[in-house]
Design a protein around this motif. Sequence first.
Motif, PDB file in Angstrom:
ATOM      1  N   GLN A  83       0.760  -1.628   0.025  1.00  0.00           N
ATOM      2  CA  GLN A  83      -0.142   0.209   0.102  1.00  0.00           C
ATOM      3  C   GLN A  83       0.516   1.314   0.016  1.00  0.00           C
ATOM      4  O   GLN A  83       0.188   2.251  -0.159  1.00  0.00           O
ATOM      5  N   VAL A  84       2.158   0.446  -0.060  1.00  0.00           N
ATOM      6  CA  VAL A  84       3.158   2.196   0.086  1.00  0.00           C
ATOM      7  C   VAL A  84       3.526   2.236  -1.512  1.00  0.00           C
ATOM      8  O   VAL A  84       3.829   1.420  -2.801  1.00  0.00           O
ATOM      9  N   THR A 103       1.361   6.310   1.453  1.00  0.00           N
ATOM     10  CA  THR A 103       0.485   6.037   0.641  1.00  0.00           C
ATOM     11  C   THR A 103      -0.448   6.671  -0.247  1.00  0.00           C
ATOM     12  O   THR A 103       0.052   8.074  -0.210  1.00  0.00           O
ATOM     13  N   ALA A 292       0.462   5.510   6.063  1.00  0.00           N
ATOM     14  CA  ALA A 292       1.231   4.811   6.701  1.00  0.00           C
ATOM     15  C   ALA A 292       2.518   4.848   6.590  1.00  0.00           C
ATOM     16  O   ALA A 292       3.177   3.794   8.040  1.00  0.00           O
TER      17      ALA A 292
END
Length: 435
Positions: A83-84, A103, A292
């Motif tokens: 998701q980064v 993110t 994140a």
Amino acid sequence: MIFDVDNETLPREELEALQLRRLKATVERCYETVKFYREAMDELEVKPHHIQNLADVKLLPFTKKEQLRDNYPFGMFAVPTDQVVRVHASSGTTGKPTVVGYTRRDIANWGQMVARSLSAAGLRPGDRLHNAYGYGLFTGGLGLHYGAETLGLMTIPMSGGQTQKQLMLLQDFEATALCCTPSYALNIAEEAEVLGVDMKKLALKVGIFGAEPWSEEMRYELESRLHMDALDIYGLSEVMGPGVGMECLEGKKGLHIWEDHFLVECVDVDTGEPLPYGEEGEIVFTSLSKEAFPVLRYRTRDISVLEPAPCKCGRTHVRMRRISGRSDDMLIIRGVNVFPTQVEAVLMRTETLSPFYQIEVFRDGFMDSMVVNVEASPPLHAKGQEYMDKVAAKVQKDIKDFIGVSCRVKIQPTGAIERSMGKAVRVVDHRKKGH
């Protein structure tokens, strides 16, 4: 404008209610997803439900840079790495770098915070921003770039270095704003003088300068040589990057911290106890919207004062005074605390000196000694060594009177001190090298 400006003028009660909602959600997410925070909170016997008001933030553990390095590279992430969408990192000059992640929503929020900051500097769609911050793992270049595009500015991604080309593009592209470190802005001004470029004829109207502490005297130097307003922008990668706070054009009286996204505290450097508004201490941040890489009570090492006084611009967010220095940059010379910005303030008040300087610290037997190297302006250099010695003696006395520490001032020829393409090296501490 496409970013939400309503939060900038929220009544205090509404702003704090928003902060509390976001704080509770952040603490719960940190506890559930970040092993370091769960263990640190368990050690203090603190659970997320203990956070019932903003003052309860003091129950939470501090986060220090060393702990971020200990969890290198991705141990502090609160989301899976898939998701980064981007990472940045510090230089890592004193060990492994600190790695931070974003993110897609983090990147969008960051762009909005920088857009908000550039708007506070008086910029509007149609303006042109010349970005001379370094691109890459350093957050400055890309942070300002995305924020400028979010605001709708023509963005010129020059990055650092190639100073002659910088000047050529500043003239040809007619930028109305310049972003870089204050020390590099001085390099540009100096090169303009060498090349005979009249800065008054450029379209520049504002400079957004950050990434290193600088004094009010340096503001005067920048504004008089570059012929534009000089404003301070604040940020650090561990919290987000540039755009955590920004001076407004109307006030120039401290940085507005965007409190809808960051909970800011000022604590005693030694004890960590929270300090009231108006008292100087270390600035501490808790992120309120990061996905994140959220941080709880991150100790920045930046020394400043928080002030809630209203600003003529109408923004209600707390202001942070210009950073006076960093606790890790503070020198202790014979029992006296010395920040480079204090020395800078004295030097900038001496008209015959140039703004380029460097401090050296030595150990002579059991005693510490400080040498301030500063360049002479060409007119001063032309007056000869005897006259320069008199100026050096006066500056030594001024530093002693202002800071309370004795030092030796050495006036160097023009160009003797190395120019920086980014952050200037203000201190060389030979004590750390065993000299």
